[in-house]
Design an enzyme around this catalytic site. Sequence first.
Site, PDB file in Angstrom:
ATOM      1  N   ASP A  81     -15.522   9.544  37.601  1.00 27.49           N
ATOM      2  CA  ASP A  81     -16.909   9.165  37.883  1.00 27.49           C
ATOM      3  C   ASP A  81     -17.602   8.756  36.573  1.00 27.49           C
ATOM      4  O   ASP A  81     -17.486   9.464  35.564  1.00 27.49           O
ATOM      5  CB  ASP A  81     -17.630  10.365  38.503  1.00 27.49           C
ATOM      6  CG  ASP A  81     -19.053  10.052  38.940  1.00 27.49           C
ATOM      7  OD1 ASP A  81     -19.306   8.909  39.364  1.00 27.49           O
ATOM      8  OD2 ASP A  81     -19.904  10.967  38.875  1.00 27.49           O
ATOM      9  N   HIS A 207     -25.546   6.741  44.202  1.00 28.65           N
ATOM     10  CA  HIS A 207     -25.503   7.795  43.186  1.00 28.65           C
ATOM     11  C   HIS A 207     -26.798   8.584  43.301  1.00 28.65           C
ATOM     12  O   HIS A 207     -27.771   8.121  43.887  1.00 28.65           O
ATOM     13  CB  HIS A 207     -25.331   7.183  41.790  1.00 28.65           C
ATOM     14  CG  HIS A 207     -23.913   6.765  41.545  1.00 28.65           C
ATOM     15  ND1 HIS A 207     -23.111   7.372  40.622  1.00 28.65           N
ATOM     16  CD2 HIS A 207     -23.150   5.834  42.149  1.00 28.65           C
ATOM     17  CE1 HIS A 207     -21.912   6.818  40.650  1.00 28.65           C
ATOM     18  NE2 HIS A 207     -21.907   5.869  41.569  1.00 28.65           N
ATOM     19  N   GLY A 208     -26.779   9.800  42.737  1.00 31.91           N
ATOM     20  CA  GLY A 208     -27.996  10.618  42.827  1.00 31.91           C
ATOM     21  C   GLY A 208     -28.228  11.085  44.251  1.00 31.91           C
ATOM     22  O   GLY A 208     -29.342  11.019  44.767  1.00 31.91           O
TER      23      GLY A 208
HETATM   24  P1  13P Z   1     -26.867  14.112  41.783  1.00 30.35           P
HETATM   25  O1  13P Z   1     -26.512  14.994  40.625  1.00 30.35           O
HETATM   26  O2  13P Z   1     -28.271  13.637  41.778  1.00 30.35           O
HETATM   27  O3  13P Z   1     -26.460  14.750  43.077  1.00 30.35           O
HETATM   28  O4  13P Z   1     -25.987  12.781  41.609  1.00 30.35           O
HETATM   29  C1  13P Z   1     -24.609  12.878  41.385  1.00 30.35           C
HETATM   30  C2  13P Z   1     -24.060  11.589  40.980  1.00 30.35           C
HETATM   31  O5  13P Z   1     -24.588  10.538  41.254  1.00 30.35           O
HETATM   32  C3  13P Z   1     -22.799  11.605  40.210  1.00 30.35           C
HETATM   33  O6  13P Z   1     -22.329  10.339  39.910  1.00 30.35           O
END
Ligand code: 13P
Length: 280
Positions: A81, A207-208
Amino acid sequence: MLISLHDALAYAEEKNCAIAAVNTPTFEMLLAAIRTAERHRVPLILQHAEVHEPINTIENIGPAMVELARRSEVPLVVHVDHGESFDYVKRGFDVGFNSAMIDASVLPYEENLAVTREVVALANEYGYGVEAELGVMPGREDGRTEASAQALYTDPDRAESFVRDSGVTALACSFGTVHGLYRAEPHLNYDLIDTLRSRTGVPIVMHGGSGLSASEYRDCIRRGVRKINYYTYADKAAFEAAQQHVAENPDTFTFSPLTVAATAAVEENLDELVRVLYGL
Ligand code: 13P
């Protein structure tokens, strides 16, 4: 068992759902993610972000991720990632990861494209899928969001040419989510997801993923999001469970029971996520 990114995304397309992609820099997160996938008998993506190297290096946690994925009866992808360079992605492939995200999104378009093309060429040698990012999301994958960070929403024209010229399997786009904790209500641009999906022809990656409501997840999935990256809220659940364990057991003086409590809390947190993402 290990499956490819391509097959995981094809499953999501067929079922009109999104695959949970969980960062597992600790063994507790790893066990909890696999147990959740096994309980619901769904495919899941285990991933390690370069920003998590201080917690565990990819050479240390990676072999455990790959081995547990191979042993499991559910289909799992083991994915790099936010690899920030060709070399980091290669390190992942060297320990047995079978999928990767190259994130050169902070670079100018042409440089992002050039690095992404190199990674796609490497991945093609193994038959692995590649995710890349276009547009800049605020916040870091380690859960910290700088209040001043500005989002640069993904431009559909650029997304179309980027996907065509790079040959990526999936595209991480910026449409209103942030990494880490939300300091204010998120404003998701659903029409942008629609446009990006139809213009690029590839699955869109969110993401996020922490901190959205069930209906926000569902609306994004309906528009073409097929992989949802998730970490901060699971890690937060682990922390709170450890804190609670200490508060309820004032005589405790060893660490291991905290890891048991943390693993159970992450499982509970992921259980809720998986039910929404897979429509269970
Ligand atoms: P969060 O930490 O906001 O859940 O996002 C994770 C992420 O996008 C990892 O690539």
